[in-house]
Scaffold this motif. Structure first.
Motif, PDB file in Angstrom:
ATOM      1  N   MET A   1       0.829  -1.185   0.000  1.00 61.79           N
ATOM      2  CA  MET A   1       0.000   0.000   0.000  1.00 61.79           C
ATOM      3  C   MET A   1       0.870   1.245   0.000  1.00 61.79           C
ATOM      4  N   SER A   2       0.360   2.285  -0.547  1.00 61.97           N
ATOM      5  CA  SER A   2       1.125   3.500  -0.653  1.00 61.97           C
ATOM      6  C   SER A   2       0.783   4.445   0.455  1.00 61.97           C
ATOM      7  N   SER A   3       1.499   5.575   0.452  1.00 57.42           N
ATOM      8  CA  SER A   3       1.275   6.566   1.497  1.00 57.42           C
ATOM      9  C   SER A   3       0.098   7.476   1.188  1.00 57.42           C
ATOM     10  N   SER A   4      -0.529   7.329   0.009  1.00 56.87           N
ATOM     11  CA  SER A   4      -1.675   8.151  -0.341  1.00 56.87           C
ATOM     12  C   SER A   4      -2.866   7.779   0.523  1.00 56.87           C
ATOM     13  N   THR A   5      -3.876   8.656   0.526  1.00 60.60           N
ATOM     14  CA  THR A   5      -5.059   8.404   1.330  1.00 60.60           C
ATOM     15  C   THR A   5      -5.786   7.167   0.818  1.00 60.60           C
ATOM     16  N   PRO A   6      -6.018   6.173   1.657  1.00 65.95           N
ATOM     17  CA  PRO A   6      -6.690   4.951   1.192  1.00 65.95           C
ATOM     18  C   PRO A   6      -8.156   5.206   0.892  1.00 65.95           C
ATOM     19  N   LEU A   7      -8.738   4.355   0.051  1.00 69.74           N
ATOM     20  CA  LEU A   7     -10.160   4.458  -0.237  1.00 69.74           C
ATOM     21  C   LEU A   7     -10.977   4.066   0.997  1.00 69.74           C
ATOM     22  N   LEU A   8     -10.537   3.027   1.691  1.00 69.84           N
ATOM     23  CA  LEU A   8     -11.211   2.587   2.915  1.00 69.84           C
ATOM     24  C   LEU A   8     -10.171   2.323   3.989  1.00 69.84           C
ATOM     25  N   ALA A   9     -10.373   2.891   5.160  1.00 70.63           N
ATOM     26  CA  ALA A   9      -9.471   2.678   6.293  1.00 70.63           C
ATOM     27  C   ALA A   9     -10.272   2.060   7.431  1.00 70.63           C
ATOM     28  N   VAL A  10     -10.024   0.781   7.700  1.00 70.78           N
ATOM     29  CA  VAL A  10     -10.685   0.070   8.791  1.00 70.78           C
ATOM     30  C   VAL A  10      -9.754   0.089   9.993  1.00 70.78           C
ATOM     31  N   ASP A  11     -10.251   0.582  11.121  1.00 71.10           N
ATOM     32  CA  ASP A  11      -9.414   0.736  12.312  1.00 71.10           C
ATOM     33  C   ASP A  11     -10.086   0.090  13.525  1.00 71.10           C
ATOM     34  N   GLU A  12      -9.428  -0.932  14.061  1.00 67.81           N
ATOM     35  CA  GLU A  12      -9.885  -1.604  15.287  1.00 67.81           C
ATOM     36  C   GLU A  12     -11.350  -2.038  15.200  1.00 67.81           C
ATOM     37  N   LEU A  13     -11.716  -2.639  14.088  1.00 65.15           N
ATOM     38  CA  LEU A  13     -13.079  -3.139  13.927  1.00 65.15           C
ATOM     39  C   LEU A  13     -13.319  -4.311  14.880  1.00 65.15           C
ATOM     40  N   SER A  14     -14.412  -4.247  15.610  1.00 70.46           N
ATOM     41  CA  SER A  14     -14.787  -5.344  16.500  1.00 70.46           C
ATOM     42  C   SER A  14     -16.279  -5.611  16.361  1.00 70.46           C
ATOM     43  N   VAL A  15     -16.645  -6.881  16.431  1.00 68.26           N
ATOM     44  CA  VAL A  15     -18.047  -7.295  16.353  1.00 68.26           C
ATOM     45  C   VAL A  15     -18.277  -8.350  17.424  1.00 68.26           C
ATOM     46  N   ALA A  16     -19.219  -8.086  18.306  1.00 63.20           N
ATOM     47  CA  ALA A  16     -19.546  -9.024  19.377  1.00 63.20           C
ATOM     48  C   ALA A  16     -21.033  -9.357  19.318  1.00 63.20           C
ATOM     49  N   PHE A  17     -21.356 -10.642  19.411  1.00 70.23           N
ATOM     50  CA  PHE A  17     -22.738 -11.110  19.408  1.00 70.23           C
ATOM     51  C   PHE A  17     -23.151 -11.453  20.839  1.00 70.23           C
ATOM     52  N   HIS A  18     -24.288 -10.938  21.218  1.00 72.31           N
ATOM     53  CA  HIS A  18     -24.802 -11.214  22.572  1.00 72.31           C
ATOM     54  C   HIS A  18     -25.717 -12.432  22.535  1.00 72.31           C
ATOM     55  N   ARG A  19     -25.396 -13.400  23.375  1.00 74.53           N
ATOM     56  CA  ARG A  19     -26.208 -14.611  23.490  1.00 74.53           C
ATOM     57  C   ARG A  19     -26.842 -14.640  24.875  1.00 74.53           C
ATOM     58  N   ARG A  20     -28.143 -14.710  24.899  1.00 76.69           N
ATOM     59  CA  ARG A  20     -28.865 -14.681  26.168  1.00 76.69           C
ATOM     60  C   ARG A  20     -28.393 -15.824  27.068  1.00 76.69           C
ATOM     61  N   GLY A  21     -27.922 -15.466  28.235  1.00 72.62           N
ATOM     62  CA  GLY A  21     -27.445 -16.454  29.188  1.00 72.62           C
ATOM     63  C   GLY A  21     -26.007 -16.866  29.000  1.00 72.62           C
ATOM     64  N   HIS A  22     -25.369 -16.383  27.901  1.00 74.14           N
ATOM     65  CA  HIS A  22     -23.982 -16.771  27.631  1.00 74.14           C
ATOM     66  C   HIS A  22     -23.056 -15.567  27.470  1.00 74.14           C
ATOM     67  N   GLY A  23     -23.571 -14.381  27.660  1.00 72.99           N
ATOM     68  CA  GLY A  23     -22.738 -13.193  27.515  1.00 72.99           C
ATOM     69  C   GLY A  23     -22.429 -12.896  26.058  1.00 72.99           C
ATOM     70  N   GLU A  24     -21.302 -12.250  25.826  1.00 72.06           N
ATOM     71  CA  GLU A  24     -20.918 -11.854  24.472  1.00 72.06           C
ATOM     72  C   GLU A  24     -19.881 -12.803  23.882  1.00 72.06           C
ATOM     73  N   THR A  25     -19.999 -12.996  22.569  1.00 70.72           N
ATOM     74  CA  THR A  25     -19.016 -13.755  21.804  1.00 70.72           C
ATOM     75  C   THR A  25     -18.396 -12.823  20.773  1.00 70.72           C
ATOM     76  N   ARG A  26     -17.080 -12.636  20.865  1.00 68.27           N
ATOM     77  CA  ARG A  26     -16.397 -11.740  19.930  1.00 68.27           C
ATOM     78  C   ARG A  26     -16.029 -12.496  18.654  1.00 68.27           C
ATOM     79  N   ALA A  27     -16.653 -12.126  17.551  1.00 66.42           N
ATOM     80  CA  ALA A  27     -16.341 -12.736  16.266  1.00 66.42           C
ATOM     81  C   ALA A  27     -15.196 -12.012  15.569  1.00 66.42           C
ATOM     82  N   VAL A  28     -15.124 -10.694  15.765  1.00 62.90           N
ATOM     83  CA  VAL A  28     -14.033  -9.872  15.227  1.00 62.90           C
ATOM     84  C   VAL A  28     -13.502  -9.048  16.388  1.00 62.90           C
ATOM     85  N   ASP A  29     -12.182  -9.023  16.534  1.00 62.00           N
ATOM     86  CA  ASP A  29     -11.591  -8.447  17.739  1.00 62.00           C
ATOM     87  C   ASP A  29     -10.414  -7.533  17.395  1.00 62.00           C
ATOM     88  N   GLY A  30     -10.724  -6.325  16.928  1.00 65.07           N
ATOM     89  CA  GLY A  30      -9.673  -5.348  16.672  1.00 65.07           C
ATOM     90  C   GLY A  30      -8.935  -5.540  15.359  1.00 65.07           C
TER      91      GLY A  30
END
Length: 369
Positions: free
Chosen positions: A1-30
């Motif tokens: 990748m170059s030093s130019s401005t990227p088209l998309l910059a993803v930074d510390e993306l996290s996705v957690a699913f909440h399961r009733r009675g089981h708390g959260e499950t992190r599918a994507v973690d930073g």
């Protein structure tokens, strides 16, 4: 990748699913990465490592309830003089996201049969996008739809417009999805396992088509796959994911020539090689993706790793740059980084000829044929 401005910059993306009675499950973690126009970036890993969830989060297709999304994904929409118009895909409204899907960003899903409406002709599904984003209707829309099907290699496109998805082969359905994705010439395209369940001949044709679209239109392509043979011939930069985090990131050449994370080495060791001695067994990664520990406790890959030490269990390993791993350029984007406190530093563990192996998709047109 170059030093130019990227088209998309993803930074510390996290996705957690909440399961009733089981708390959260992190599918994507930073997870962090950038996409540039005219380049292909790969997300690689086993099923369950967070690849598809990452793509669904970027497209705004996750459920509204029971999901917690964090981080940012800033898309550069346009340049107006010195002013850059941007939008965070994780924060914009549903209405704004619907305007962007198809026009600015598009996605090719893994299973074309379930992604296409089974009771609506292909022509109607393609022209719906043209009507929504380009204002085309009637004969002009059908003509443009036929041109799109022809461009992606579907024979007799005028007749195919009247056919239903079940009347097309798997390869044709995937091509129809690609035609719908490129109908409005989006600047960003996400391909989630687009060659799954296709035979090797059709797979090569689909990959060649995607590569041509990136070259001709300058589209930024995010390629999601578990097949390192696919990324070897298509991707410019590769991110190896495990348990929701990137464990190694590098340009294609350095990653295949000198992988340093044991998980990357294991993935490469499980690739069939036509030039390997007859009867030589593959060396798959032992265990399953469920055999891991929380990143907060240490390296999630430690239970499956043959090189782990007690240091691997002393908290989350940081993402560090590989020694002499800056790549050909001097910019930060070409850096070779890994998340491992006990990396493999012996180049002989992976044959450098893997890029030239006939079993791995390469850039040679004769091999593709």
């Amino acid at each position: 990748m170059s030093s130019s401005t990227p088209l998309l910059a993803v930074d510390e993306l996290s996705v957690a699913f909440h399961r009733r009675g089981h708390g959260e499950t992190r599918a994507v973690d930073g997870v962090s990465f950038t996409l540039e126009e005219g380049k292909v970036t790969g997300l690689v890993g086993e099923s369950g490592c967070g690849k598809s969830v990452t793509s669904l989060a970027l497209m705004g297709l996750l459920p509204d309830r029971g999901v917690r999304v964090g981080g940012s994904a800033v898309l550069r929409l346009s340049d107006r003089g010195e002013e850059v118009v941007e939008a965070d895909l994780l924060r914009i409204s549903n209405r704004r996201m619907r305007d962007l899907r198809g026009s600015q960003l598009a996605m090719i899903f893994q299973d074309p049969l379930s992604s296409l409406n089974p009771v609506v002709p292909i022509g109607v599904q393609v022209t719906e996008i043209l009507k929504r984003h380009r204002g085309l209707r009637g004969t002009p829309a059908r003509k443009e739809a036929a041109d799109l099907l022809y461009r992606v290699g579907i024979p007799d496109p005028a007749r195919r417009l009247n056919e239903y998805p079940h009347q097309l082969s798997g390869g044709m359905r995937q091509r129809a999805l690609i035609a719908m994705a490129v109908a409005c010439k989006p600047r960003l395209m996400i391909a989630d396992e687009p060659t799954t369940a296709l035979d090797v001949t059709i797979q090569a044709q689909i990959l060649e088509l995607l590569k041509d679209l990136v070259t001709e239109e300058g589209t930024a392509l995010l390629m999601i796959t578990h097949d390192l043979g696919v990324v070897a011939g298509l991707c410019d930069d590769i991110n190896v994911l495990y348990a929701g985090r990137a464990v190694e990131t590098a340009e294609r050449g350095p990653l295949f020539a000198d992988p340093t994370h044991p998980y990357t080495v294991g993935l490469l060791g499980s690739i069939p090689r036509l030039d390997a001695p007859r009867g030589e067994p593959l060396t798959p990664v032992r265990g399953s993706v469920n055999d891991n520990i929380a990143w907060t406790d240490g390296c999630a890959f430690a239970p499956r790793c043959d090189h782990y030490t007690m240091e691997c269990l002393q908290g989350p390993p940081p993402l560090v740059q590989v020694a002499n791993g800056a790549g050909e350029g001097d910019d930060a984007g070409s850096a070779h980084v890994h998340r491992c406190v006990n990396p493999i530093s012996h180049p002989e563990v992976v044959d450098r000829a893997v890029l030239e192996s006939p079993a791995v998709a390469g850039d040679d047109e004769e091999e593709r044929a």
